[in-house]
Design an enzyme around this catalytic site. Structure first.
Site, PDB file in Angstrom:
ATOM      1  CD  GLU A  91      -2.589   1.170   2.689  1.00 30.43           C
ATOM      2  OE1 GLU A  91      -2.107   0.590   3.677  1.00 30.43           O
ATOM      3  OE2 GLU A  91      -3.680   1.779   2.719  1.00 30.43           O
ATOM      4  CE  LYS A 192      -7.070   1.242   4.053  1.00 27.94           C
ATOM      5  NZ  LYS A 192      -5.825   1.951   4.450  1.00 27.94           N
ATOM      6  CB  CYS A 224      -3.889  -1.423   5.183  1.00 23.34           C
ATOM      7  SG  CYS A 224      -2.981  -0.912   6.653  1.00 23.34           S
TER       8      CYS A 224
END
Ligand SMILES: *[C@@H]1O[C@H](CO)[C@@H](O)[C@H](O)[C@H]1NC(C)=O
Ligand SMILES: *[C@@H]1O[C@H](CO)[C@@H](O)[C@H](O)[C@H]1NC(C)=O
Ligand SMILES: *[C@@H]1O[C@H](CO)[C@@H](O)[C@H](O)[C@H]1NC(C)=O
Length: 497
Positions: A91, A192, A224
């Site tokens: 990321e 995301k 994440c």
């Protein structure tokens, strides 16, 4: 209604053109059984070259991003040369960590939705303007005949006229994973959903369950902080039956849940292949990546030396079994230990309070509770040393900037540094002959186990030296091959269930 081209809401003629000239991709991610086979994979922990925190032209933005893309190209070449079929990058590995909503703008690219459009950016580059990074990534994937998973910034224009929640500046900005096939075809785009202080970005308006098929099996991807949430992660694992999860991340180490502990524990708990690529930014305590199978790490790195990127390559076994259910987390309630008469040490991590009960002898059976959540430990140490170890318990919320929180319950057996049982440890000498650590009255449904030893000053996963019974119990018949750093058993959920 979902537009087939997320980028062309404002340009319907262009959309019509594309609809005519590009065959619709067959909707993917059907729920039928998968046929995963073994494959060789790579992850790259990248010491990102962060773009400077200022407004720049598109030309400068592309030049800044290309500094990282050039590194990606070198590493992809090496990985492909060693037979890897897929490579995962972290990321923020192209943008860095210093941009905000305004300064990121010239870095963002529009991107079509591969569920509806077949697009190979290196073969037909001029279909979309301002997609220099996508073209380059597609070319690198194609030239090296490898699947590439890369995180970048994308945008979609919007207007409050049709979309009341459109941001003030007329566009949505997404933290996005893009995947190119070995032919350079764009095969997946994932935005995301669960942000963690992602200043430049908006969350995906709804959770996306993104999967794609390769000759070696079916893959899913999240980013994440997403990993801790039901949407999308639990849904991908349970409903879409994903057994290979690609995980670009930029995650700080948070004692005692440092990245290699967390990553290995997630793969073990949910029994899937987990390919985790972290950024390498030591001053922000971001490092720790690996390729993890349900049985343990195949390759990992946990290295605090600034600037040291690392390419990891490993052979992954096929995992086709469904996700094992975590058995009832309700354990027989045990009575708090009324005989304890030792000084309890306190500590906290992001607002989560820990209590620690130091170990007193070479051998004990002890327990410690926090509210009605209890941890018990039955252990034997090989040789008594002067080092202090403690049984720790936590039961409460971790508070996350941006008005977010997660409910965490944890048991730990850790080496302390004086009165601090959450401190960085640089050495250990104590060998455990055996131990059994159990959690009682877990209220969370996701429970993660991990055990980490120390070799000199390095953390070492010792996955084949202990077992986890899926009922909140870590068992080590021992003796361990190395001194213990920590054993952790923790549950996480979005709410206190
Ligand atoms: C791309 O940009 C050029 C020059 O700005 C413009 O003429 C062209 O129409 C654009 N193409 C697309 C597909 O938007
Ligand atoms: C606990 O420790 C205190 C002080 O060391 C001592 O006076 C007391 O008797 C102890 N209590 C028990 C139950 O062992
Ligand atoms: C410990 O580290 C040394 C030096 O890096 C290495 O040679 C040795 O194999 C390691 N031992 C174990 C058990 O991992």
């Amino acid at each position: 209604m979902e537009s087939p081209f997320s980028l062309v809401g404002r340009n319907n003629i262009f959309a019509a053109f594309l609809l005519v000239f590009f065959p619709l991709a067959i909707a993917q991610s059907t729920l039928q059984a998968t046929n995963n086979v073994p494959y060789r994979a790579a992850v790259y922990e990248h010491a990102v070259i962060s773009a400077p925190p200022k407004v720049v032209s598109r030309t400068e933005a592309v030049a800044n991003m290309m500094k990282n893309v050039r590194v990606y190209e070198e590493q992809t070449k090496i990985a492909a040369g060693k037979g890897a079929k897929i490579i995962v990058f972290p990321e923020d590995g192209i943008l860095g960590l210093d941009l905000d909503r305004i300064t990121v703008k010239s870095y963002l690219e529009e991107i079509p939705n591969p569920r509806f459009v077949n697009w190979n950016p290196s073969e037909t580059p001029n279909v979309y303007n301002g997609t220099e990074i996508q073209r380059e990534l597609s070319r690198i994937a194609k030239e090296n005949h490898i699947y590439m998973v890369v995180n970048m910034g994308t945008k979609v224009t919007c207007t409050t006229k049709y979309d009341p929640s459109c941001p003030f500046d007329g566009q949505r900005q997404y933290n996005t994973n893009v995947v190119y096939s070995q032919n350079g075809m764009l095969v997946a785009v994932y935005k995301k959903r669960n942000l963690y202080i992602d200043l430049p970005f908006d969350p995906a308006p709804e959770p996306e369950y993104v999967t794609f098929d390769t000759p070696f099996g079916r893959f899913g991807t999240v980013i994440c902080f997403d990993i801790l949430f039901k949407e999308p992660t639990s849904v991908l694992l349970e409903k879409y039956k994903i057994r290979n999860l690609l995980y670009p991340t930029a995650m700080k180490n948070l004692k005692p849940f440092v990245n290699i502990i967390f990553e290995s524990a997630v793969a073990r708990a949910h029994s899937f292949n987990f390919l985790a690529a972290n950024l390498h930014v030591v001053k922000r305590s971001m490092y720790g990546s690996g390729l993890y199978s349900p049985e343990g790490a195949r390759a990992y790195v946990y290295n605090a030396n600034p600037g040291e990127s690392r390419l990891l390559i490993a052979d992954m076994e096929a995992v086709n079994e469904e996700m094992p259910s975590t058995h009832s987390t309700i354990q027989p309630k045990i009575d708090p230990d009324s005989t304890i008469n030792v000084t309890i040490i306190k500590g906290s991590v992001l607002g989560l309070q820990f209590l620690f009960r130091p170990l007193l002898g070479r051998q004990e059976v002890i327990k410690l509770c926090y509210g009605d959540f209890c941890c018990s430990l039955d252990y034997e140490i090989m040789h008594q040393t002067t080092e202090r170890y403690a049984l720790g318990v936590a039961n409460g919320f971790i508070y996350i900037p941006g008005d977010n929180k997660l409910y965490v319950q944890a048991c730990t057996l850790s080496k302390c540094y004086g009165e601090n049982c959450l401190a960085e440890i640089t050495s250990a000498k104590t060998i455990f002959e055996r131990f059994n650590m159990a959690a009682h009255n877990f209220k969370t449904s996701k429970i993660y186990p991990s055990v980490v030893a120390m070799n000199e000053s390095s953390y070492v996963l010792v996955d084949d030296e202990w077992t986890y019974n899926r009922m909140g119990e870590i068992h080590l018949d021992g003796p361990m091959s190395l001194p213990l750093y920590t054993a952790v058993l923790f549950g996480v959920s979005e709410h206190e269930d």
